[in-house]
Motif scaffolding. Structure first.
Motif, PDB file in Angstrom:
ATOM      1  N   ILE A 239       0.869  -1.271  -0.069  1.00 34.65           N
ATOM      2  CA  ILE A 239       0.024   0.025  -0.023  1.00 34.65           C
ATOM      3  C   ILE A 239       1.007   1.125   0.029  1.00 34.65           C
ATOM      4  N   ALA A 240       0.867   2.150  -1.064  1.00 35.28           N
ATOM      5  CA  ALA A 240       1.552   3.458  -1.171  1.00 35.28           C
ATOM      6  C   ALA A 240       1.289   4.173  -0.101  1.00 35.28           C
ATOM      7  N   ASP A 241       0.199   4.501   0.229  1.00 42.50           N
ATOM      8  CA  ASP A 241      -0.246   5.588   1.453  1.00 42.50           C
ATOM      9  C   ASP A 241      -0.041   4.809   2.570  1.00 42.50           C
ATOM     10  N   PHE A 242       0.846   5.278   3.392  1.00 42.44           N
ATOM     11  CA  PHE A 242       1.207   4.482   4.511  1.00 42.44           C
ATOM     12  C   PHE A 242       0.085   4.632   5.519  1.00 42.44           C
ATOM     13  N   LYS A 243      -0.722   5.838   5.886  1.00 42.34           N
ATOM     14  CA  LYS A 243      -1.702   5.867   6.685  1.00 42.34           C
ATOM     15  C   LYS A 243      -2.877   4.872   6.332  1.00 42.34           C
ATOM     16  N   ILE A 244      -3.154   4.679   5.368  1.00 41.63           N
ATOM     17  CA  ILE A 244      -4.019   3.603   5.075  1.00 41.63           C
ATOM     18  C   ILE A 244      -3.433   2.262   5.510  1.00 41.63           C
ATOM     19  N   LYS A 245      -2.269   2.084   5.234  1.00 45.18           N
ATOM     20  CA  LYS A 245      -1.602   0.578   5.406  1.00 45.18           C
ATOM     21  C   LYS A 245      -1.711   0.720   7.061  1.00 45.18           C
ATOM     22  N   TYR A 246      -1.496   1.580   7.825  1.00 47.24           N
ATOM     23  CA  TYR A 246      -1.392   1.466   9.200  1.00 47.24           C
ATOM     24  C   TYR A 246      -2.768   1.315   9.531  1.00 47.24           C
ATOM     25  N   GLY A 247      -3.915   1.861   8.977  1.00 48.02           N
ATOM     26  CA  GLY A 247      -5.236   1.380   9.431  1.00 48.02           C
ATOM     27  C   GLY A 247      -5.595  -0.188   9.104  1.00 48.02           C
ATOM     28  N   PHE A 248      -4.998  -0.650   8.117  1.00 43.74           N
ATOM     29  CA  PHE A 248      -5.441  -2.105   7.767  1.00 43.74           C
ATOM     30  C   PHE A 248      -4.720  -2.954   8.880  1.00 43.74           C
ATOM     31  N   ILE A 249      -3.525  -2.516   9.254  1.00 49.97           N
ATOM     32  CA  ILE A 249      -2.723  -3.348  10.468  1.00 49.97           C
ATOM     33  C   ILE A 249      -3.300  -3.284  11.676  1.00 49.97           C
ATOM     34  N   ASN A 250      -3.729  -1.759  12.024  1.00 49.18           N
ATOM     35  CA  ASN A 250      -4.856  -2.033  13.174  1.00 49.18           C
ATOM     36  C   ASN A 250      -5.973  -2.697  13.267  1.00 49.18           C
ATOM     37  N   SER A 251      -6.708  -2.795  12.204  1.00 49.97           N
ATOM     38  CA  SER A 251      -7.847  -3.463  11.983  1.00 49.97           C
ATOM     39  C   SER A 251      -7.447  -5.073  12.135  1.00 49.97           C
ATOM     40  N   LEU A 252      -6.453  -5.369  11.715  1.00 48.52           N
ATOM     41  CA  LEU A 252      -5.921  -6.770  11.660  1.00 48.52           C
ATOM     42  C   LEU A 252      -5.771  -7.071  13.340  1.00 48.52           C
ATOM     43  N   MET A 253      -4.766  -6.284  14.063  1.00 49.77           N
ATOM     44  CA  MET A 253      -4.445  -6.474  15.468  1.00 49.77           C
ATOM     45  C   MET A 253      -5.821  -6.626  16.379  1.00 49.77           C
TER      46      MET A 253
END
Length: 507
Positions: A239-253
């Motif tokens: 994911i090029a947009d790191f803010k979106i990527k962090y959101g995905f990882i947050n949801s996974l956690m």
């Protein structure tokens, strides 16, 4: 017995765990391995689900080895890129909501929940019979199951969940996807956020929790069956947009917390330290609430020595100078400028398995055609090793610090003593400012500090410490480098002496 001759292709393993032929024979069973591979609830350690470590710390190797553990009945891998992101990255409705700052983390959590549930049921070899049992047990699940049943166990389910979410929300809120951008008041956006959260909680999360509860309480689970699911590609640039990527990882956690009650199931994710920091620093979650889940992967000098000893013995057993089990100190049994050669190597590895393996491999390569390794070979190897380590640091930290290469070069160029303090930096502050401002990269926090002439020296020291190229000098023989439990300098640390890591002291 003839003398062993080192060749430029002699090595003690590949740097990528997936292709490392030495891994299974030479694995070091650390406390992290023992904890993560155990299904026993020992003092709360069974909650550990998130491997966090720096580049090269052995996260993938640990997962690879656990997957083959005899305790595990069945295992599966999930790929973040192809599992979740592929299904929404081109969805105009989802992207439209995100562009308008609608928080979709609970929707992404619901997608993760579904993917994990399907993987668990597949490993348990349950399918439509299981869905029928669920409908009979919980009438409120009929709609949920029938809506997705044709594709419940296929990749298409995520498409249908997303499309259903879009259709239902558009009907509820009376808008079309292209009509939202730039035209909504704050009140309208709050309404959309509230309706989104209510929909996901009612239509997805609450029903997924019913299924998880059924697995926990009513499903006839073979208590000897141990399931292991791993997710190991969260470091990739999918994911090029790191803010979106962090959101995905947050949801996974958040999602893996939903499955903690299933004691015969372990879902383990691995994540690089800097990316996890990004999740916390972007205010997605509080680190202290995750401490019970986190398993920092860090190595002592003795553990790195054991790792190298085991691999060298495996490679050279009965081959090197008639030694039955040659070890690191047998191959490197000389001194370099008064320092034992084996310590010289260990002190420059930053205590990560990949570094250690890489440095020794480069020493073997430098000794091509010889029967023994000399100090000149190590000196040559160190130059190549330094270049690869510097590049690795740049790759690891560039997302957070776009000018990380410049930050490192400042240390190499301007600091004249291996032990230094903040006062020495203040004296050359103008030279540092000039080099930083010349990059013209205002996206970089240190460049920003240089332009504003505020807290520049402190910020630079903090980054050097965080990435591991300087340590705090506690006394003559004790240098404190960054670790997961101490990643930041506190206010009193700036008054202390700092020490440049031996690999980055190039004078």
């Amino acid at each position: 017995m003839s003398e062993y001759i080192f060749r430029n292709n002699t090595n003690i393993g590949n740097l990528e765990a997936e292709t490392d032929l030495f891994l299974n024979k030479c694995f070091i069973e650390t406390e992290a391995y023992k904890t993560l591979s155990s299904f026993k609830d020992d003092n709360g350690n069974n909650l550990k689900r998130i491997i966090v470590g720096r580049t090269g710390s052995g996260k993938t190797a640990l997962l690879e080895y656990i997957r083959k553990d005899s305790v595990i009945s069945d295992q599966a891998e999930l790929e973040a890129e192809t599992t979740i992101f592929d299904y929404i990255k081109n969805n105009k409705f989802i992207n439209n909501l995100m562009q308008n700052n609608v928080d979709l983390k609970i929707f992404f959590k619901a997608l993760w929940n579904h993917v994990i549930l399907v993987k668990v049921l597949t490993l348990l070899k349950e399918n439509k019979t299981f869905l029928t049992q669920l409908k009979n047990k919980y009438k409120e699940l009929e709609t949920y199951i029938e809506k997705y049943e044709p594709t419940f166990f296929t990749d298409d389910a995520l498409n249908i969940i997303t499309e259903t979410f879009q259709n239902d929300m558009e009907a509820k809120l009376n808008f079309k996807v292209l009509g939202l951008v730039g035209s909504s008041s704050n009140d309208r956006k709050k309404e959309i956020q509230g309706q989104t959260n209510a929909y996901v909680n009612q239509e997805l999360l609450s029903k997924q929790r019913k299924i998880i509860n059924y697995l926990k309480s009513d499903f006839r689970w073979d208590r000897q069956k141990k399931l292991f699911i791993s997710i190991d590609d969260l470091d990739k640039s999918w994911i090029a947009d790191f803010k979106i990527k962090y959101g995905f990882i947050n949801s996974l956690m958040d999602s893996i917390r939903e499955f903690l009650s299933l004691q015969n199931l372990k879902i383990i994710i691995s994540i690089r330290t800097d990316i996890l920091e990004g999740v916390y620093e972007n205010n997605f979650r509080q680190e202290e609430k995750d401490l019970s889940l986190l398993m920092p992967l860090e190595w002592s000098k003795d553990e790195i020595r054991d790792l190298l000893d085991k691999r060298i013995t495996y490679l050279l057993k009965d081959k090197y100078q008639k030694l039955v089990s040659p070890k690191l100190e047998d191959i490197f049994n000389f001194s370099i400028n008064g320092e034992k050669a084996d310590d010289f190597i260990l002190n420059r590895t930053m205590l990560r398995p990949r570094d250690a393996i890489d440095f020794v491999n480069k020493c073997f390569c430098a000794a091509n055609g010889k029967t023994t390794i000399s100090s000149e070979d190590i000196t040559t190897a160190e130059e190549y090793f330094f270049d690869s380590r510097k590049k690795a640091l740049k790759d690891e930290w560039k997302a957070l610090y776009p000018e990380i290469d410049t930050h490192i070069d400042i240390l190499l160029k301007f600091i004249k003593k291996q032990t230094f303090n903040i006062e020495m930096l203040i004296k050359i502050k103008n030279d540092i400012k000039e080099k930083l401002i010349a990059t013209n990269n205002v996206e970089d926090v240190v460049v920003e500090k240089a332009i504003g002439d505020k807290e520049l020296v402190e910020t630079l020291l903090a980054i050097w410490f965080k990435i591991g190229i300087i340590g705090i000098k506690k006394d003559k023989n004790v240098i404190l480098y960054s670790s997961f439990s101490k990643r930041y300098l506190n206010v009193t640390d700036y008054e202390k002496d700092f020490y440049i890591h031996p690999l980055f002291w190039r004078r």
